[in-house]
Design an enzyme around this catalytic site. Structure first.
Site, PDB file in Angstrom:
ATOM      1  N   SER A   1       0.759  -1.134   0.077  1.00 31.96           N
ATOM      2  CA  SER A   1      -0.031   0.123   0.115  1.00 31.96           C
ATOM      3  C   SER A   1       0.896   1.167   0.055  1.00 31.96           C
ATOM      4  O   SER A   1       2.104   1.116   0.247  1.00 31.96           O
ATOM      5  CB  SER A   1      -1.031  -0.035   1.177  1.00 31.96           C
ATOM      6  OG  SER A   1       0.038   0.197   2.361  1.00 31.96           O
TER       7      SER A   1
ATOM      8  N   CYS B   1      -2.656  -5.049  -8.465  1.00 30.62           N
ATOM      9  CA  CYS B   1      -2.221  -3.693  -8.378  1.00 30.62           C
ATOM     10  C   CYS B   1      -2.221  -3.013 -10.000  1.00 30.62           C
ATOM     11  O   CYS B   1      -2.400  -1.835 -10.129  1.00 30.62           O
ATOM     12  CB  CYS B   1      -0.888  -3.618  -8.017  1.00 30.62           C
ATOM     13  SG  CYS B   1       0.232  -4.855  -8.812  1.00 30.62           S
TER      14      CYS B   1
ATOM     15  N   GLU C   1       6.564  -0.617  -4.750  1.00 30.17           N
ATOM     16  CA  GLU C   1       5.562  -0.519  -5.713  1.00 30.17           C
ATOM     17  C   GLU C   1       4.334  -0.239  -4.741  1.00 30.17           C
ATOM     18  O   GLU C   1       4.019  -1.134  -4.125  1.00 30.17           O
ATOM     19  CB  GLU C   1       5.310  -1.800  -6.479  1.00 30.17           C
ATOM     20  CG  GLU C   1       4.326  -1.685  -7.522  1.00 30.17           C
ATOM     21  CD  GLU C   1       3.781  -3.114  -7.950  1.00 30.17           C
ATOM     22  OE1 GLU C   1       4.551  -4.083  -7.935  1.00 30.17           O
ATOM     23  OE2 GLU C   1       2.649  -3.203  -7.731  1.00 30.17           O
TER      24      GLU C   1
END
Lengths: 489, 489
Positions: free
Chosen positions: A201, A261, A224
């Site tokens: 997150s 994602c 990421e």
């Protein structure tokens, strides 16, 4: 179960002590390939354990494990080839200003790498995932912070990797594993940790990034963090194949219960008949989607609260209402909103924040200016997708080229007429993008992911017998290299 | 003279607006070469201005300007070749797990780059220096924060660069210039600034690094902050050529009044006769060195205070005492200390901190264990040097190889039997090193410095007519690339 600071220190020290065993590239590649073999052999048991912890289902998990093994072998191939070492040799040149001495550069491993596992990929972005595979390939031992959604799977996988290491006389500390939130913070602060990879997150990733940057000796932090993954459907594309785009979008946004994602989270679709057909087919397809289980209850709570808050905004409609399904499940859905609502700062900014789970936002635009206005307000993304008409895709109309130029600054991967879900493990892959998609300019998937865990060193006027074989004139290892300015391979 | 926040904003915006003019690589290379030509044409005036502000002298400054022009042309050559674009093309492969779509990756410019000038190189590490040259080569406009030691030279040089830009129809905003400490902070925080390069002190660099990391959208910060540049002289080397090493060391540590980031600041020399001869010849040579002018009075004050504090430490001798020379000058000198004093934390840690100016520390060691103990306490360095005997250099004795392995983790450039001053502009150069030498794993000198200002983007399933020419199958630009895993050039 949670590691104390002392236990983190022991894992990091054990990893550091394992580093010399990785110095030989042939040992590294053998280790990576054995790891892939042993993970495959243990496949049934691993998939069962992961399914019990994540509810991702055996089909998805079997595919994910295959991908993970493919990735380990792909990095072994990269190590064999050796281009990643970036060998550059300059012989002395007195005619340069200033004169050039004998200079020979290549890249060496950074040291111990901290890997932070993702919730949504218990294999491919966790203990045996891309960060671990690329770090080991680079010659860096790892200490993995397990994700609390799959601690048992993490232990199982780590034990398989350690068995693979032992077969090649690499100390088992080469793959450390720690559990616990505090342990994760200790890990990124440990003086012997030289770099970190993270998938998760924005909040968690940024906290660790900040800790990495605040160290007395800052370290590279490749995180990421999150991505909206915008999709732009041109008017001509919607006119030509609105239904097909709606169906494709439904498949991509609900895939894996929307827990990717790269899920498309914002779709710019035109007003008018073509866009209407898109919304209609999206409504039908999403409406037909079964409720699904999210990775954990916190995510379910966040999803339910997130979609409720979004649904309450002015001018937001829900042709299929996302939300709580059964006691443990959630139902997919989507929102529509006039694009103008997103063109200026306001409460609708919530719609351009990632909402993890099976939901997307279709923003209906009037004209190209509204597309530009909305795109200009987006944060960085892993992907950006354009859906074009056949004339636009063929370059007959300039709109395709214009739109690609407009979305390229927003993302690390740009797709035409496809969907962003599905991240191939390939030399050209780039799974990264402007912040917050990633905290660096690098990728966590694909051949160049190995570059994150290396640093260059140059040897000046060093006698041949003292040079590492990688830098010797006769190129005993057959490495691709640049010699006196010219590429050779 | 100091830029307000508003003026910084105007410079950054003008730079951003100039970016499209840099998109064409042929325009960029022409601009870089014209810049080199015009700087050379204006050479006399520039050297005069720089000498008036820095007192570095016309010989050194003329050489520095030549180096700077060579560097601009070298980056033009790199842009022409195009390997820096990192082109990777994968054609679809259904046999991979998961299947590989058509993926094509290359690197695009980051955006506006902030460049922080160094005091000690008014050309080569300032307005027209390596950061600017590599950023422009990458396609990134720059806004330079001038160093207060040479504001007039900075303005002159910027005007030459802008004239070069104008000749190629590039807006003059492509090279912005701002003055002032606060302006420097505003610059690194500006939302349109996408990366930063810095050469200077640890304190100043770390403050800017911290500001870059704390931004809502963090940016890459490539800072070169400081370096001790250790030298290890083996016992056999000292026995074989102690005098020569002493003389060489004197030349390197006093070069440019000791104002180089690669000045050797710590020398591990053996006890005994060979080391004594080294110290004797160092004493003679440094004693013969004329007093020199430092770049500014603050530096002179710091030097005088720094050497005084070091001289006061227990067991520290000054065979030639460094310190204030005349009213504006300083005299070179050096200290000796038993290496054991540096092997554990304590007040002698001051001796392993960089002291800018013509001073070095010779630590006399008893045995290899003391070398190891001292090296293990050093922070990261730009360079590490070993002085070996002929047998050690030839690999007849294993000591050379052992010592190289020991110093490699400490530095970005490793030298054998040479001196670290003099940083060649060459493809294999690496002018960087573990923190605090640099804040990243990159280099500020040499061919690969261009990599700092780019980010990759991958295009998936993008029709040929929409692809940038760099990524087309028929390779119209003749770029080196990797296709389906295989290197081609």
């Amino acid at each position: 179960m949670e590691a104390t600071a002392e236990e983190v220190g022991l894992a990091v020290t054990a990893a550091r002590d394992a580093a010399p065993a990785l110095a030989d590239r042939a040992v590294r590649t053998a280790f990576l390939r054995t790891a892939a073999d042993l993970l495959q052999e243990a496949g049934d048991r691993l998939v069962e354990a992961a399914d019990a912890e994540t509810a991702l289902g055996p089909v998805r998990l079997t595919g994910e494990l295959a991908r993970t093994c493919f990735q380990l072998r792909a990095f072994a191939d990269i190590v064999d080839e050796g281009a990643f070492l970036g060998v550059v040799i300059d012989h002395p040149d007195g005619s340069a200003t200033p004169p050039i001495p004998d200079l020979r550069r290549y890249k060496i491993p950074l040291g111990v790498v901290a890997v932070y596992s993702a919730s949504n990929f218990p294999f491919a972005f966790s203990v045996p995932g891309g960060d671990t595979a690329s770090a080991l390939a680079a010659g860096c031992p790892v200490v993995v912070k397990a994700h609390p959604d799959h601690p048992g799977t993490s232990e199982l996988v780590a034990s398989v990797l350690r068995r693979a290491a032992a077969r090649h006389d690499i100390p088992e500390g080469v793959v450390g594993l720690v559990h616990g939130f505090e342990a994760g913070i200790e890990l990124v602060k440990h003086p012997l940790v030289a770099g970190a990879g993270f998938t998760g997150s924005i909040r968690g990733g940024r906290a660790l990034f900040d800790a990495a940057a605040a160290r007395p000796v800052p370290i590279p932090f490749h995180g990421e963090l999150g991505s909206l993954n915008p999709v732009v459907v041109t008017e001509a594309a919607a006119a030509e194949r609105g239904e097909e785009i709606g169906t494709g979008l439904a498949g991509s946004m609900t895939l894996g219960v929307g827990q990717f994602c790269v899920k498309p989270g914002l779709v710019l679709a035109p007003e008018g008949a073509g866009g209407d057909r898109l919304v209609k087919s999206l409504t039908d397809a999403v409406g037909d989607t079964d409720a699904g289980v999210l990775l954990d209850h916190r995510m379910r709570d966040n999803f339910v609260a997130g979609v409720r808050e979004r649904a309450g905004l002015a001018d937001v409609d829900s042709p299929v209402t996302p939300g709580a399904g059964g006691e443990h499940t959630v139902s997919a859905g989507f929102f529509t909103v006039p694009a103008a609502r997103l063109a200026a700062e306001g409460e609708h900014d919530l719609l351009i924040e990632e909402c993890f789970g099976p939901v997307t936002v279709v923003a209906r635009y009037k004209d190209a200016a509204e597309i530009t206005a909305v795109l200009s307000r987006l944060p960085g993304n892993l992907t950006a997708t354009v859906q074009l008409s056949s004339d636009e895709a063929a370059g007959v109309s300039p709109r395709g080229t214009e739109l690609l130029a407009e979305v390229t600054p927003l993302a690390g991967r740009v797709l035409v007429d496809g969907w962003p879900t599905g991240v191939a493990v390939a030399p050209a892959q780039h799974h990264g993008g402007p912040y917050p998609a990633t905290t660096s300019t690098s990728t966590s998937v694909g051949g160049t992911a190995i570059e994150r865990w290396l640093r260059p060193v140059a040897y000046q006027n060093t006698p041949e017998p003292l040079l590492p074989p990688e830098l010797r004139d006769d190129n005993p290892l057959g490495l691709p290299r640049r010699v006196d300015g010219t590429l050779e391979h």
